[in-house]
Design a protein around this motif. Structure first.
Motif, PDB file in Angstrom:
ATOM      1  N   HIS A 246       0.932  -1.074  -0.249  1.00 49.12           N
ATOM      2  CA  HIS A 246      -0.212   0.396  -0.332  1.00 49.12           C
ATOM      3  C   HIS A 246       0.936   1.108  -0.377  1.00 49.12           C
ATOM      4  CE1 HIS A 246      -0.108   1.114   4.427  1.00 49.12           C
ATOM      5  NE2 HIS A 246       1.051   0.346   4.491  1.00 49.12           N
ATOM      6  N   LYS A 247       0.355   2.213  -0.419  1.00 47.48           N
ATOM      7  CA  LYS A 247       1.542   3.582   0.454  1.00 47.48           C
ATOM      8  C   LYS A 247      -0.187   4.793   0.843  1.00 47.48           C
ATOM      9  CE  LYS A 247       0.028   6.242  -4.333  1.00 47.48           C
ATOM     10  NZ  LYS A 247       0.469   6.230  -5.507  1.00 47.48           N
TER      11      LYS A 247
ATOM     12  N   GLU B 233       5.593   6.668  -4.411  1.00 48.74           N
ATOM     13  CA  GLU B 233       4.661   6.461  -5.578  1.00 48.74           C
ATOM     14  C   GLU B 233       5.050   4.719  -6.068  1.00 48.74           C
ATOM     15  OE1 GLU B 233       6.235   8.803  -8.596  1.00 48.74           O
ATOM     16  OE2 GLU B 233       5.341  11.136  -7.123  1.00 48.74           O
ATOM     17  N   ASN B 234       5.985   4.439  -5.530  1.00 46.71           N
ATOM     18  CA  ASN B 234       6.222   2.631  -6.160  1.00 46.71           C
ATOM     19  C   ASN B 234       5.950   1.576  -4.732  1.00 46.71           C
ATOM     20  OD1 ASN B 234       7.239   2.860  -8.648  1.00 46.71           O
ATOM     21  ND2 ASN B 234       8.995   3.800  -7.417  1.00 46.71           N
ATOM     22  N   TRP B 235       4.758   2.315  -3.862  1.00 50.64           N
ATOM     23  CA  TRP B 235       4.274   1.633  -2.808  1.00 50.64           C
ATOM     24  C   TRP B 235       5.001   0.965  -1.909  1.00 50.64           C
ATOM     25  CZ3 TRP B 235      -0.463   2.815  -4.370  1.00 50.64           C
ATOM     26  CH2 TRP B 235      -1.206   2.770  -5.457  1.00 50.64           C
ATOM     27  N   HIS B 236       4.710   0.092  -0.873  1.00 51.13           N
ATOM     28  CA  HIS B 236       6.181  -0.428  -0.279  1.00 51.13           C
ATOM     29  C   HIS B 236       4.785  -1.679   1.091  1.00 51.13           C
ATOM     30  CE1 HIS B 236       3.618   2.388   2.588  1.00 51.13           C
ATOM     31  NE2 HIS B 236       3.777   1.553   3.746  1.00 51.13           N
ATOM     32  N   GLY B 237       5.211  -2.654   1.096  1.00 47.95           N
ATOM     33  CA  GLY B 237       4.947  -3.152   1.451  1.00 47.95           C
ATOM     34  C   GLY B 237       5.107  -3.738   2.801  1.00 47.95           C
TER      35      GLY B 237
ATOM     36  N   LEU C 239       3.962  14.404   4.943  1.00 48.19           N
ATOM     37  CA  LEU C 239       3.135  13.794   6.767  1.00 48.19           C
ATOM     38  C   LEU C 239       3.707  12.071   6.513  1.00 48.19           C
ATOM     39  CD1 LEU C 239       1.376  14.530   9.119  1.00 48.19           C
ATOM     40  CD2 LEU C 239      -0.716  13.689   7.516  1.00 48.19           C
ATOM     41  N   PHE C 240       3.526  11.624   5.679  1.00 47.83           N
ATOM     42  CA  PHE C 240       3.716  10.393   5.663  1.00 47.83           C
ATOM     43  C   PHE C 240       5.110   9.732   5.122  1.00 47.83           C
ATOM     44  CE2 PHE C 240      -0.897  10.816   3.738  1.00 47.83           C
ATOM     45  CZ  PHE C 240      -1.334  11.020   5.104  1.00 47.83           C
ATOM     46  N   GLY C 241       6.122  10.318   4.852  1.00 47.61           N
ATOM     47  CA  GLY C 241       7.393   9.908   4.223  1.00 47.61           C
ATOM     48  C   GLY C 241       7.807   9.285   3.456  1.00 47.61           C
ATOM     49  N   VAL C 242       8.137   8.186   4.168  1.00 48.60           N
ATOM     50  CA  VAL C 242       7.974   7.021   2.749  1.00 48.60           C
ATOM     51  C   VAL C 242       7.067   6.438   2.598  1.00 48.60           C
ATOM     52  CG1 VAL C 242      11.080   6.725   3.181  1.00 48.60           C
ATOM     53  CG2 VAL C 242       9.687   5.642   4.340  1.00 48.60           C
ATOM     54  N   CYS C 243       6.212   6.062   3.797  1.00 46.40           N
ATOM     55  CA  CYS C 243       5.101   6.028   3.418  1.00 46.40           C
ATOM     56  C   CYS C 243       4.331   5.909   1.793  1.00 46.40           C
ATOM     57  CB  CYS C 243       4.215   5.594   4.970  1.00 46.40           C
ATOM     58  SG  CYS C 243       4.884   4.456   5.970  1.00 46.40           S
TER      59      CYS C 243
ATOM     60  N   TRP D 258      -3.944  16.062  -1.751  1.00 47.11           N
ATOM     61  CA  TRP D 258      -2.694  17.146  -1.420  1.00 47.11           C
ATOM     62  C   TRP D 258      -1.621  16.917  -2.391  1.00 47.11           C
ATOM     63  CZ3 TRP D 258      -1.691  14.739   4.258  1.00 47.11           C
ATOM     64  CH2 TRP D 258      -3.495  14.939   5.119  1.00 47.11           C
ATOM     65  N   SER D 259      -0.827  17.321  -2.633  1.00 47.90           N
ATOM     66  CA  SER D 259       0.586  17.458  -3.356  1.00 47.90           C
ATOM     67  C   SER D 259       1.103  16.771  -2.626  1.00 47.90           C
ATOM     68  CB  SER D 259       1.602  18.970  -3.031  1.00 47.90           C
ATOM     69  OG  SER D 259       1.455  19.095  -1.809  1.00 47.90           O
ATOM     70  N   LYS D 260       2.376  15.654  -4.150  1.00 48.59           N
ATOM     71  CA  LYS D 260       3.118  15.294  -3.062  1.00 48.59           C
ATOM     72  C   LYS D 260       4.095  15.984  -2.139  1.00 48.59           C
ATOM     73  CE  LYS D 260       7.158  13.042  -5.975  1.00 48.59           C
ATOM     74  NZ  LYS D 260       7.722  12.115  -7.200  1.00 48.59           N
ATOM     75  N   GLU D 261       4.402  16.898  -2.689  1.00 53.01           N
ATOM     76  CA  GLU D 261       5.258  16.811  -0.782  1.00 53.01           C
ATOM     77  C   GLU D 261       4.581  17.675   0.266  1.00 53.01           C
ATOM     78  OE1 GLU D 261       6.864  18.495  -4.787  1.00 53.01           O
ATOM     79  OE2 GLU D 261       4.767  19.131  -4.352  1.00 53.01           O
TER      80      GLU D 261
END
Length: 136
Positions: free
Chosen positions: A14-15, A36-40, A29-33, A21-24
């Motif tokens: 998920h991400k 754009e390429n998700w994390h598991g 707020l969410f940092g590496v979470c 909101w903007s990408k920035e």
């Protein structure tokens, strides 16, 4: 009152990202979470039910049936899926562990027999981070 807990496991990506909101701002707020390429995660799901013991069986509820309900209505929908894209009950929702726990509750609650009540969904995102949800 007796409480019975079944542990299940699933893997999912998920991400955390608010499309308004903007990408920035998302990254702030969410940092590496917000990657754009998700994390598991390797999630551990503890489902706790409560009720009274059936004097004929000595069970609150058959744990094999409980596992089958969890597998059918939750695990098959989540395991090795992208929570943001692939899961019907998470569409248009933020895919935080908090919301995921609440939505798992909704998926299971309606499939339990009348004499059994859902007590708690405990969802481990990592060995050090988990959410507990006890219903509304």
């Amino acid at each position: 009152m007796v409480y019975l807990t079944r542990l299940e496991h699933f893997n999912a990506a998920h991400k955390l990202y608010n499309p308004a909101w903007s990408k920035e701002k998302n990254e702030e707020l969410f940092g590496v979470c917000a990657n754009e390429n998700w994390h598991g995660h390797n999630f551990d799901l503890y489902v706790t039910i409560k009720g009274h013991i059936n004097p004929e069986t000595g069970f609150l509820f058959d744990v094999k049936k409980l596992s089958k309900l969890i597998q059918e209505h939750v695990i098959k929908k989540l395991d090795h899926k992208n929570l943001n894209l692939d899961v019907d009950f998470l569409q248009d929702k933020m895919c935080s562990t908090e919301i995921l726990a609440m939505e798992i509750w909704k998926q299971l609650q309606r499939h339990l027999p009348m004499h059994v009540k859902l007590h708690c969904i405990k969802l481990y995102e990592t060995p050090r981070i988990y959410v507990e949800y006890f219903g509304d």
